[in-house]
Design a protein around this motif. Structure first.
Motif, short mmCIF file in Angstrom:
data_model
loop_
_atom_site.label_atom_id
_atom_site.label_comp_id
_atom_site.label_asym_id
_atom_site.label_seq_id
_atom_site.Cartn_x
_atom_site.Cartn_y
_atom_site.Cartn_z
N LEU A 82 0.94 -1.25 -0.09
CA LEU A 82 -0.01 -0.21 -0.01
C LEU A 82 0.76 1.34 0.10
O LEU A 82 0.39 2.40 -0.41
CB LEU A 82 -1.01 0.00 1.21
CG LEU A 82 -1.83 -1.12 1.42
CD1 LEU A 82 -2.54 -1.02 2.64
CD2 LEU A 82 -2.83 -1.17 0.18
N GLY A 83 1.97 1.06 0.39
CA GLY A 83 2.83 2.27 0.41
C GLY A 83 2.55 2.93 1.85
O GLY A 83 1.75 2.57 2.57
N LEU A 84 3.60 3.94 2.34
CA LEU A 84 3.44 4.11 3.92
C LEU A 84 2.20 5.10 4.07
O LEU A 84 1.53 4.70 5.08
CB LEU A 84 4.80 5.04 4.03
CG LEU A 84 4.83 5.80 5.52
CD1 LEU A 84 4.79 4.62 6.62
CD2 LEU A 84 6.06 6.74 5.55
N SER A 85 1.86 6.08 3.30
CA SER A 85 0.83 6.98 3.58
C SER A 85 -0.69 5.85 3.67
O SER A 85 -1.58 6.30 4.43
CB SER A 85 0.51 8.01 2.69
OG SER A 85 0.37 7.44 1.21
N THR A 86 -0.92 5.23 2.62
CA THR A 86 -2.01 4.62 2.66
C THR A 86 -2.00 3.40 3.78
O THR A 86 -3.15 3.08 4.30
CB THR A 86 -2.18 3.42 1.38
OG1 THR A 86 -2.11 4.54 0.28
CG2 THR A 86 -3.38 2.97 1.17
N SER A 87 -0.86 2.95 4.21
CA SER A 87 -0.94 1.99 5.55
C SER A 87 -1.28 2.49 6.73
O SER A 87 -2.22 2.21 7.47
CB SER A 87 0.75 1.26 5.54
OG SER A 87 0.83 0.47 4.52
N ILE A 88 -0.88 3.83 6.70
CA ILE A 88 -1.22 4.79 7.84
C ILE A 88 -2.51 5.04 7.95
O ILE A 88 -3.22 4.79 8.83
CB ILE A 88 -0.15 5.88 8.01
CG1 ILE A 88 1.22 5.68 8.30
CG2 ILE A 88 -0.90 6.93 9.12
CD1 ILE A 88 2.03 6.81 8.18
N ALA A 89 -3.18 5.28 6.77
CA ALA A 89 -4.59 5.56 6.65
C ALA A 89 -5.40 4.38 7.01
O ALA A 89 -6.50 4.45 7.54
CB ALA A 89 -5.00 6.13 5.19
N PHE A 90 -4.91 3.19 6.37
CA PHE A 90 -5.75 2.05 6.62
C PHE A 90 -5.60 1.90 8.14
O PHE A 90 -6.54 1.45 8.83
CB PHE A 90 -4.99 0.75 5.99
CG PHE A 90 -5.52 -0.55 5.74
CD1 PHE A 90 -5.63 -1.26 7.16
CD2 PHE A 90 -6.17 -1.08 4.80
CE1 PHE A 90 -6.35 -2.59 7.35
CE2 PHE A 90 -6.62 -2.08 4.92
CZ PHE A 90 -6.83 -3.02 5.85
N TYR A 91 -4.46 1.79 8.91
CA TYR A 91 -4.49 1.43 10.38
C TYR A 91 -5.37 2.57 11.02
O TYR A 91 -6.36 1.97 11.88
CB TYR A 91 -2.98 1.94 10.81
CG TYR A 91 -2.69 1.53 12.38
CD1 TYR A 91 -2.27 0.32 12.67
CD2 TYR A 91 -3.11 2.57 13.42
CE1 TYR A 91 -2.21 -0.01 13.92
CE2 TYR A 91 -2.73 2.03 14.64
CZ TYR A 91 -2.41 0.87 14.89
OH TYR A 91 -2.29 0.71 16.32
N PHE A 92 -5.30 3.71 11.02
CA PHE A 92 -6.39 4.66 11.41
C PHE A 92 -7.73 4.61 11.16
O PHE A 92 -8.75 4.75 11.98
CB PHE A 92 -5.90 6.24 11.53
CG PHE A 92 -4.63 6.35 12.40
CD1 PHE A 92 -4.74 6.51 13.64
CD2 PHE A 92 -3.44 6.31 12.12
CE1 PHE A 92 -3.78 6.84 14.62
CE2 PHE A 92 -2.15 6.57 12.82
CZ PHE A 92 -2.64 6.58 14.24
N SER A 93 -7.99 4.07 10.08
CA SER A 93 -9.30 3.83 9.42
C SER A 93 -9.98 2.60 10.27
O SER A 93 -11.00 2.51 10.74
CB SER A 93 -9.33 3.50 7.99
OG SER A 93 -9.22 4.63 7.22
#
Length: 432
Positions: free
Chosen positions: A299-310
């Protein structure tokens, strides 16, 4: 007087004497008519010093029985703490009837867990977690695959939350050691959370549900006022505070969305660091780093972070609406030292039974029964419900059951009513 200022263990004591010992440095409790000095033991108490301190100067018999499976073993810790016997001790009818009900539940086998049930519950959580990663690895960073993976991961997190709750309450195995092990495993490796922090907070909640200054779940008066007592007190004591008359509106922005992603994340790591729970911190970080190790290459770093907090946000909404639907609309008061049955019933209500409601709430739609018998396996709670209802009718205690959506709407209505009470009191007290 005994050693260290204690009375002789043969001494008969009155309630007025017991009720003098309620400070942090001087705590006495009563269990089965016997008086114990738990001042120093409370600091070593596995459930935390606050939990046992909430019963200082009070009868803790039902709470003691409710939280411990291995009563004979636990009683050994009480013997050196014995101060004396309560004079003219005679229990009330409500407590006697409740103990008879608990004995009936034991004879009915309702404290016996179904390992098939818990195996299936854990299996469906693991399948959802694995399936979430498999979807990403098979289809990559495309919108529908990410959303499907997010949905699966979020459901797994919530169901793991309900399941760790069972292990935390020692309701799955015969020995607390196995329950504690599985509690740390599910909370740490499956959820990236702290089992010790959960115990510290949740056991206080069960000991004194909806009791102001004792239940951490209603220690929220910096952001919200609930019930009828708290709004008045806050309005009288504070000239500057949140606009609580609008809390039913800003709840949607500050409550469900932020509880897990912000508050819980901060508090659990703070607890592990300040208590020096290094192994638990390591396990928690294994979940976090493991998640990013598996998702960033896809996912890449930014999408992974967004996934985590989602998924944390989805989990937070789900948990908040379910957990608060049983409590926030109920009585929220100062400690009145009520008998166990009245204490728990006044603070809880049930949600109607259905296959979906059972799964969606982790059987916490039977919140009344769970609070009365916290070590009872959740799949058996509905079986004791008719007997609990009959006992409530006998003693004139309200037994409330609601549809799921009604219970959600009642959170909004309750916040609105409490906010209006705060505004009315604030204007009357501070005008002019």
């Amino acid at each position: 007087m005994g050693k260290g200022g204690r009375r002789s263990a043969s001494q008969e004591l009155t309630w007025s004497e017991v009720q003098k010992h309620v400070s942090r440095d001087d705590r006495w409790i009563v269990v089965d008519g016997e008086v114990y000095d738990v001042t120093h033991w409370s600091r070593k108490h596995p459930g935390g010093s606050r939990l046992i301190g909430h019963y200082a100067g009070q009868d803790a018999t039902e709470a003691f029985s409710a939280f411990h499976n291995e009563l004979d073993q636990v009683r050994k810790y009480l013997k050196p703490l014995h101060v004396g016997t309560l004079k003219n001790h005679e229990d009330n009818e409500m407590n006697k009837d409740f103990r008879m009900l608990k004995q009936a539940a034991i004879k009915m086998g309702l404290f016996e867990p179904s390992f098939t049930f818990y195996t299936l519950i854990l299996a469906h959580i693991v399948l959802l977690l694995v399936g979430s990663y498999v979807v990403l690895y098979m289809y990559g960073n495309v919108w529908w695959a990410v959303l499907l993976s997010l949905a699966m991961f979020s459901v797994a997190q919530v169901q793991a939350a309900w399941t760790q709750h069972d292990f935390g309450h020692l309701s799955v195995f015969k020995t607390s050691t196995l329950d504690h092990f599985m509690h740390h495993l599910v909370m740490g490796l499956m959820k990236g959370a702290s089992a010790s922090w959960w115990n510290h907070m949740h056991y206080q909640h069960h000991a004194k549900p909806n009791v102001i200054d004792k239940d951490p779940d209603v220690r929220i008066d910096q952001l919200f006022v609930v019930g009828e007592v708290m709004p008045v007190r806050v309005a009288q004591e504070r000239k500057k505070s949140m606009p609580f008359n609008l809390q039913h509106k800003y709840f949607f922005a500050l409550g469900p969305p932020l509880l897990f992603p912000v508050y819980f994340q901060y508090m659990l790591f703070r607890h592990e660091v300040t208590r020096k729970l290094w192994m638990e911190l390591f396990i928690t970080l294994c979940f976090v780093f493991g998640f990013y190790y598996l998702t960033i290459p896809i996912l890449g770093l930014s999408t992974s972070i967004a996934f985590y907090f989602s998924f944390r946000c989805i989990e937070s909404h789900w948990f908040t609406w379910v957990s608060q639907s049983n409590h926030i609309p109920m009585n929220i008061r100062n400690d009145e030292a009520n008998p166990w049955l009245k204490l728990q019933i006044h603070a809880t209500c049930n949600i109607e039974k259905s296959a979906f409601n059972d799964w969606f709430t982790g059987h916490l739609n039977f919140q009344i029964e769970h609070h009365l018998f916290p070590t009872m396996p959740r799949h058996n709670l509905y079986k004791i419900a008719p007997l609990v209802k009959s006992l409530c009718e006998k003693h004139g205690v309200p037994y409330i059951v609601k549809p799921l959506w009604t219970s959600f709407v009642d959170i909004y209505k309750t916040l609105k009513t409490s906010g209006e009470l705060w505004e009315e009191t604030y204007q009357a007290f501070h005008s002019g």
